[in-house]
Motif scaffolding. Sequence first.
Motif, PDB file in Angstrom:
ATOM      1  N   SER A 154      -2.583  34.912  32.470  1.00 28.87           N
ATOM      2  CA  SER A 154      -1.188  35.329  32.589  1.00 28.87           C
ATOM      3  C   SER A 154      -0.858  36.426  31.574  1.00 28.87           C
ATOM      4  O   SER A 154      -0.199  37.424  31.901  1.00 28.87           O
ATOM      5  CB  SER A 154      -0.272  34.120  32.390  1.00 28.87           C
ATOM      6  N   VAL A 155      -1.327  36.254  30.351  1.00 31.98           N
ATOM      7  CA  VAL A 155      -1.104  37.261  29.310  1.00 31.98           C
ATOM      8  C   VAL A 155      -1.764  38.580  29.700  1.00 31.98           C
ATOM      9  O   VAL A 155      -1.161  39.649  29.621  1.00 31.98           O
ATOM     10  CB  VAL A 155      -1.642  36.761  27.946  1.00 31.98           C
ATOM     11  N   LEU A 156      -3.011  38.508  30.130  1.00 32.16           N
ATOM     12  CA  LEU A 156      -3.755  39.727  30.458  1.00 32.16           C
ATOM     13  C   LEU A 156      -3.186  40.464  31.663  1.00 32.16           C
ATOM     14  O   LEU A 156      -3.370  41.678  31.793  1.00 32.16           O
ATOM     15  CB  LEU A 156      -5.228  39.395  30.694  1.00 32.16           C
ATOM     16  N   SER A 157      -2.506  39.763  32.533  1.00 24.26           N
ATOM     17  CA  SER A 157      -1.950  40.412  33.723  1.00 24.26           C
ATOM     18  C   SER A 157      -0.518  40.902  33.531  1.00 24.26           C
ATOM     19  O   SER A 157       0.036  41.543  34.422  1.00 24.26           O
ATOM     20  CB  SER A 157      -2.021  39.465  34.923  1.00 24.26           C
ATOM     21  N   ALA A 158       0.065  40.632  32.382  1.00 21.90           N
ATOM     22  CA  ALA A 158       1.441  41.070  32.122  1.00 21.90           C
ATOM     23  C   ALA A 158       1.503  42.589  32.011  1.00 21.90           C
ATOM     24  O   ALA A 158       0.772  43.194  31.221  1.00 21.90           O
ATOM     25  CB  ALA A 158       1.976  40.422  30.848  1.00 21.90           C
ATOM     26  N   GLU A 159       2.343  43.189  32.801  1.00 22.78           N
ATOM     27  CA  GLU A 159       2.487  44.652  32.833  1.00 22.78           C
ATOM     28  C   GLU A 159       2.732  45.240  31.447  1.00 22.78           C
ATOM     29  O   GLU A 159       2.146  46.254  31.079  1.00 22.78           O
ATOM     30  CB  GLU A 159       3.641  45.021  33.775  1.00 22.78           C
ATOM     31  N   SER A 160       3.596  44.595  30.675  1.00 22.30           N
ATOM     32  CA  SER A 160       3.957  45.143  29.368  1.00 22.30           C
ATOM     33  C   SER A 160       2.866  44.978  28.314  1.00 22.30           C
ATOM     34  O   SER A 160       2.992  45.510  27.207  1.00 22.30           O
ATOM     35  CB  SER A 160       5.265  44.521  28.874  1.00 22.30           C
ATOM     36  N   LEU A 161       1.774  44.269  28.638  1.00 29.78           N
ATOM     37  CA  LEU A 161       0.679  44.088  27.681  1.00 29.78           C
ATOM     38  C   LEU A 161      -0.596  44.825  28.094  1.00 29.78           C
ATOM     39  O   LEU A 161      -1.641  44.658  27.464  1.00 29.78           O
ATOM     40  CB  LEU A 161       0.365  42.591  27.505  1.00 29.78           C
TER      41      LEU A 161
ATOM     42  N   GLY B  42       1.668  45.601  20.431  1.00 33.01           N
ATOM     43  CA  GLY B  42       0.482  46.451  20.373  1.00 33.01           C
ATOM     44  C   GLY B  42      -0.811  45.662  20.329  1.00 33.01           C
ATOM     45  O   GLY B  42      -1.871  46.180  20.634  1.00 33.01           O
ATOM     46  N   ALA B  43      -0.708  44.401  19.915  1.00 33.68           N
ATOM     47  CA  ALA B  43      -1.902  43.566  19.799  1.00 33.68           C
ATOM     48  C   ALA B  43      -1.534  42.108  20.055  1.00 33.68           C
ATOM     49  O   ALA B  43      -0.441  41.658  19.711  1.00 33.68           O
ATOM     50  CB  ALA B  43      -2.518  43.706  18.416  1.00 33.68           C
ATOM     51  N   VAL B  44      -2.467  41.401  20.671  1.00 33.12           N
ATOM     52  CA  VAL B  44      -2.274  39.982  20.973  1.00 33.12           C
ATOM     53  C   VAL B  44      -3.415  39.206  20.328  1.00 33.12           C
ATOM     54  O   VAL B  44      -4.582  39.547  20.519  1.00 33.12           O
ATOM     55  CB  VAL B  44      -2.278  39.730  22.497  1.00 33.12           C
ATOM     56  N   LEU B  45      -3.071  38.181  19.566  1.00 35.29           N
ATOM     57  CA  LEU B  45      -4.053  37.236  19.054  1.00 35.29           C
ATOM     58  C   LEU B  45      -3.849  35.956  19.841  1.00 35.29           C
ATOM     59  O   LEU B  45      -2.812  35.303  19.725  1.00 35.29           O
ATOM     60  CB  LEU B  45      -3.841  36.963  17.561  1.00 35.29           C
ATOM     61  N   PHE B  46      -4.818  35.628  20.662  1.00 33.91           N
ATOM     62  CA  PHE B  46      -4.733  34.463  21.535  1.00 33.91           C
ATOM     63  C   PHE B  46      -5.651  33.397  20.953  1.00 33.91           C
ATOM     64  O   PHE B  46      -6.875  33.565  20.923  1.00 33.91           O
ATOM     65  CB  PHE B  46      -5.155  34.842  22.958  1.00 33.91           C
ATOM     66  N   VAL B  47      -5.074  32.314  20.458  1.00 32.11           N
ATOM     67  CA  VAL B  47      -5.828  31.280  19.742  1.00 32.11           C
ATOM     68  C   VAL B  47      -6.075  30.090  20.660  1.00 32.11           C
ATOM     69  O   VAL B  47      -5.150  29.585  21.298  1.00 32.11           O
ATOM     70  CB  VAL B  47      -5.074  30.822  18.471  1.00 32.11           C
ATOM     71  N   VAL B  48      -7.334  29.653  20.695  1.00 31.04           N
ATOM     72  CA  VAL B  48      -7.748  28.527  21.526  1.00 31.04           C
ATOM     73  C   VAL B  48      -8.362  27.467  20.620  1.00 31.04           C
ATOM     74  O   VAL B  48      -9.167  27.793  19.737  1.00 31.04           O
ATOM     75  CB  VAL B  48      -8.782  28.965  22.586  1.00 31.04           C
ATOM     76  N   ASP B  49      -8.001  26.227  20.839  1.00 31.51           N
ATOM     77  CA  ASP B  49      -8.566  25.102  20.095  1.00 31.51           C
ATOM     78  C   ASP B  49      -9.974  24.822  20.625  1.00 31.51           C
ATOM     79  O   ASP B  49     -10.136  24.266  21.708  1.00 31.51           O
ATOM     80  CB  ASP B  49      -7.663  23.880  20.263  1.00 31.51           C
ATOM     81  N   ALA B  50     -10.994  25.207  19.867  1.00 36.73           N
ATOM     82  CA  ALA B  50     -12.386  25.045  20.303  1.00 36.73           C
ATOM     83  C   ALA B  50     -12.880  23.608  20.173  1.00 36.73           C
ATOM     84  O   ALA B  50     -14.008  23.311  20.544  1.00 36.73           O
ATOM     85  CB  ALA B  50     -13.301  25.972  19.518  1.00 36.73           C
ATOM     86  N   SER B  51     -12.035  22.734  19.668  1.00 41.75           N
ATOM     87  CA  SER B  51     -12.445  21.328  19.544  1.00 41.75           C
ATOM     88  C   SER B  51     -11.869  20.464  20.659  1.00 41.75           C
ATOM     89  O   SER B  51     -12.107  19.265  20.691  1.00 41.75           O
ATOM     90  CB  SER B  51     -12.002  20.768  18.185  1.00 41.75           C
TER      91      SER B  51
END
Length: 131
Positions: free
Chosen positions: A58-65, A35-44
């Motif tokens: 890839s995550v955003l284009s996934a049919e199931s998401l 129901g929710a995705v937390l996508f973490v990016v290393d800003a350093s």
Amino acid sequence: TRRSADLVVQRKKLTVRELGGCMGPIWPSYYADTGAVLFVVDASNPFQVSASCVQLLSVLSAESLLSASVLILFNKIDIPCYMTVDEMKSLFRMNDIISCAKQPITIMEISARDGTGLPQVLQWLRSACKS
């Protein structure tokens, strides 16, 4: 390695999984009932941005998401060499991504180490659980 934890938010049990970037090829096997995705990016780490952007797309284009809410977290803002949220948005071309995405996307800066931004993440989770 794969790590998971169960959290209770608003009397709902949530399973949180950490799936490292190197596990990208198997991420889709975890998308069911998300129901929710937390996508973490290393800003350093500016060298990681392009790989992170590809994985995000890839995550955003996934049919199931397509109906999942997405929270993008720029982490490690406690490190002196971190990139600001504006720099990260520019590198990711975040305005283009948001305008094309089917999911609602929220962006936050955090420090998992010192807790900066974590109350806002929990508030976002509470809100996402209501949906």
